[in-house]
Write an enzyme that holds these catalytic residues in place. Structure first.
Site, PDB file in Angstrom:
ATOM      1  N   HIS A  60    -130.064  -9.168 -40.454  1.00  0.00           N
ATOM      2  CA  HIS A  60    -131.022  -7.973 -40.590  1.00  0.00           C
ATOM      3  C   HIS A  60    -132.341  -8.075 -41.347  1.00  0.00           C
ATOM      4  O   HIS A  60    -132.750  -9.240 -42.430  1.00  0.00           O
ATOM      5  CB  HIS A  60    -130.609  -7.383 -41.998  1.00  0.00           C
ATOM      6  CG  HIS A  60    -130.651  -6.292 -41.880  1.00  0.00           C
ATOM      7  ND1 HIS A  60    -130.303  -4.852 -40.842  1.00  0.00           N
ATOM      8  CD2 HIS A  60    -131.416  -5.408 -42.754  1.00  0.00           C
ATOM      9  CE1 HIS A  60    -131.239  -4.001 -41.327  1.00  0.00           C
ATOM     10  NE2 HIS A  60    -131.841  -4.889 -42.899  1.00  0.00           N
ATOM     11  N   GLY A  92    -118.175  -1.696 -42.150  1.00  0.00           N
ATOM     12  CA  GLY A  92    -119.386  -1.135 -42.895  1.00  0.00           C
ATOM     13  C   GLY A  92    -120.818  -1.539 -41.848  1.00  0.00           C
ATOM     14  O   GLY A  92    -120.330  -2.377 -40.641  1.00  0.00           O
ATOM     15  N   VAL A  93    -122.386  -0.874 -42.079  1.00  0.00           N
ATOM     16  CA  VAL A  93    -123.156  -1.061 -40.999  1.00  0.00           C
ATOM     17  C   VAL A  93    -123.775  -1.720 -42.201  1.00  0.00           C
ATOM     18  O   VAL A  93    -124.759  -1.466 -43.566  1.00  0.00           O
ATOM     19  CB  VAL A  93    -123.634   0.173 -40.760  1.00  0.00           C
ATOM     20  CG1 VAL A  93    -125.160   0.228 -40.164  1.00  0.00           C
ATOM     21  CG2 VAL A  93    -123.249   1.055 -40.187  1.00  0.00           C
ATOM     22  N   ASP A  94    -124.355  -3.329 -41.666  1.00  0.00           N
ATOM     23  CA  ASP A  94    -124.694  -4.260 -42.932  1.00  0.00           C
ATOM     24  C   ASP A  94    -124.333  -4.227 -44.412  1.00  0.00           C
ATOM     25  O   ASP A  94    -125.011  -3.957 -45.446  1.00  0.00           O
ATOM     26  CB  ASP A  94    -126.015  -3.494 -42.674  1.00  0.00           C
ATOM     27  CG  ASP A  94    -127.033  -3.834 -41.841  1.00  0.00           C
ATOM     28  OD1 ASP A  94    -128.063  -2.537 -41.770  1.00  0.00           O
ATOM     29  OD2 ASP A  94    -126.395  -4.299 -40.584  1.00  0.00           O
ATOM     30  N   ASP A 107    -118.619  -6.721 -41.024  1.00  0.00           N
ATOM     31  CA  ASP A 107    -117.772  -5.626 -41.775  1.00  0.00           C
ATOM     32  C   ASP A 107    -117.162  -4.465 -41.133  1.00  0.00           C
ATOM     33  O   ASP A 107    -118.049  -3.683 -40.496  1.00  0.00           O
ATOM     34  CB  ASP A 107    -116.728  -5.580 -43.094  1.00  0.00           C
ATOM     35  CG  ASP A 107    -117.889  -4.878 -43.881  1.00  0.00           C
ATOM     36  OD1 ASP A 107    -118.254  -4.908 -45.364  1.00  0.00           O
ATOM     37  OD2 ASP A 107    -118.946  -3.768 -43.478  1.00  0.00           O
ATOM     38  N   VAL A 123    -123.409   0.198 -32.739  1.00  0.00           N
ATOM     39  CA  VAL A 123    -122.264  -0.664 -34.220  1.00  0.00           C
ATOM     40  C   VAL A 123    -120.866  -0.934 -32.642  1.00  0.00           C
ATOM     41  O   VAL A 123    -120.126  -0.335 -32.259  1.00  0.00           O
ATOM     42  CB  VAL A 123    -121.719   0.747 -34.610  1.00  0.00           C
ATOM     43  CG1 VAL A 123    -120.696   0.080 -35.827  1.00  0.00           C
ATOM     44  CG2 VAL A 123    -122.841   1.803 -35.217  1.00  0.00           C
ATOM     45  N   LEU A 124    -120.243  -1.718 -33.786  1.00  0.00           N
ATOM     46  CA  LEU A 124    -119.689  -3.054 -33.280  1.00  0.00           C
ATOM     47  C   LEU A 124    -117.948  -2.002 -33.371  1.00  0.00           C
ATOM     48  O   LEU A 124    -117.736  -1.566 -34.829  1.00  0.00           O
ATOM     49  CB  LEU A 124    -119.176  -4.668 -33.940  1.00  0.00           C
ATOM     50  CG  LEU A 124    -119.254  -5.228 -33.206  1.00  0.00           C
ATOM     51  CD1 LEU A 124    -118.912  -5.495 -31.414  1.00  0.00           C
ATOM     52  CD2 LEU A 124    -118.654  -6.622 -33.795  1.00  0.00           C
ATOM     53  N   ASN A 166    -134.075 -14.492 -31.098  1.00  0.00           N
ATOM     54  CA  ASN A 166    -133.043 -14.762 -32.264  1.00  0.00           C
ATOM     55  C   ASN A 166    -132.184 -15.059 -31.522  1.00  0.00           C
ATOM     56  O   ASN A 166    -131.814 -17.021 -31.743  1.00  0.00           O
ATOM     57  CB  ASN A 166    -131.945 -13.902 -32.534  1.00  0.00           C
ATOM     58  CG  ASN A 166    -132.643 -13.873 -34.347  1.00  0.00           C
ATOM     59  OD1 ASN A 166    -132.923 -14.109 -34.798  1.00  0.00           O
ATOM     60  ND2 ASN A 166    -133.740 -12.208 -33.652  1.00  0.00           N
TER      61      ASN A 166
HETATM   62  C1  GRF Z   1    -134.945  -8.237 -35.352  1.00  0.00           C
HETATM   63  O1  GRF Z   1    -136.124  -7.620 -36.410  1.00  0.00           O
HETATM   64  C2  GRF Z   1    -133.493  -8.247 -35.452  1.00  0.00           C
HETATM   65  O2  GRF Z   1    -133.797  -8.717 -37.260  1.00  0.00           O
HETATM   66  C3  GRF Z   1    -133.128  -6.978 -35.343  1.00  0.00           C
HETATM   67  O3  GRF Z   1    -133.381  -7.024 -33.919  1.00  0.00           O
HETATM   68  C4  GRF Z   1    -135.000  -7.673 -33.725  1.00  0.00           C
HETATM   69  C5  GRF Z   1    -134.769  -8.068 -32.770  1.00  0.00           C
HETATM   70  O4  GRF Z   1    -134.404  -9.265 -32.496  1.00  0.00           O
HETATM   71  N1  GRF Z   1    -131.341  -6.785 -35.970  1.00  0.00           N
HETATM   72  P1  GRF Z   1    -134.192 -10.645 -30.883  1.00  0.00           P
HETATM   73  O5  GRF Z   1    -135.617 -11.480 -30.898  1.00  0.00           O
HETATM   74  O6  GRF Z   1    -134.128  -9.872 -30.290  1.00  0.00           O
HETATM   75  O7  GRF Z   1    -133.302 -11.763 -31.451  1.00  0.00           O
END
Ligand code: GRF
Length: 200
Positions: free
Chosen positions: A110, A149-151, A147, A93-94, A14
């Site tokens: 997510h 919470g988680v997700d 926020d 978790v942030l 990502n």
């Molecule tokens: C991805 O599936 C993402 O949705 C999750 O972590 C996985 C790995 O992501 N949060 P990346 O290749 O490290 O960006």
């Protein structure tokens, strides 16, 4: 120029999508000022290095004390003059202090159609296996604001991905990941233009 800090823990595909999007002109007016990893082994760190992006590891190994770890994270974000935080495969978790400090300027990607298959324990392949076990015919990916919470933050973008006969968690993960990359760039673009034109 808006400064983006990307928080990672794993492969960094990502992160790579954002790097390529920025270098390819798909995300004007923004730069990645910092990559911060919660995992010293994350391949995402190699990706940052290859593109000359300052990177830092902030994990329990380097900062055993939770408050010191939070302080180091805040310092790294401020060093980079961070305007927007992107959690891209970040497995920690942030801390609430950071969520409050950067409210409405933190997004997460997510690998499911939130509010399904998300929250504590739903990460990586576990998400896709749960989707398959439930017999779903459609899955997808979601970018949401972070926020306390988680997700649980409000959804910015989500996109459906078909579940195909014979899919395994791996094959479904690969198909969803491609969609993650696509909607993450789009979400960052939206946030960048909103923040550049005077905030949320
Ligand atoms: C991805 O599936 C993402 O949705 C999750 O972590 C996985 C790995 O992501 N949060 P990346 O290749 O490290 O960006």
């Amino acid at each position: 120029m808006l400064n983006i800090s990307v928080l990672v823990s794993g492969g960094g595909t990502n992160l790579q999508a954002l790097i390529d999007g920025i270098e390819g002109g798909e995300i004007p007016g923004a730069q990645i000022c910092r990559v911060i990893s919660g995992n010293p082994e994350a391949y995402a760190l190699q990706r940052a290095k290859k593109h000359g992006i300052p990177a830092k590891v902030i994990d329990k190994g380097s900062f055993p004390d939770k408050n010191e770890r939070t302080g180091a994270l805040l310092e790294a974000l401020k060093e980079g003059k961070t305007d927007l935080i992107v959690l891209a495969g970040y497995m920690n978790v942030l801390p609430q202090k950071i969520v409050r400090e950067y409210r409405d300027r933190i997004i997460n990607i997510h690998p499911s159609l939130i509010p399904k298959y998300c929250g504590m324990g739903f990460y990586g392949k576990r998400v896709h296996q749960a989707v398959l076990d439930a017999g779903e015919t459609v899955s997808g990916a979601t970018v949401h604001l972070v926020d306390e919470g988680v997700d649980t933050g409000s959804v910015i973008i989500q996109k459906e991905v078909p579940v195909l006969p014979g899919d395994t968690a791996d094959s479904l993960a690969g198909r969803v990941l491609a969609t993650e990359h696509e909607i993450l760039k789009e979400a960052v673009n939206r946030l960048v233009s909103q923040l550049s034109s005077g905030g949320i």
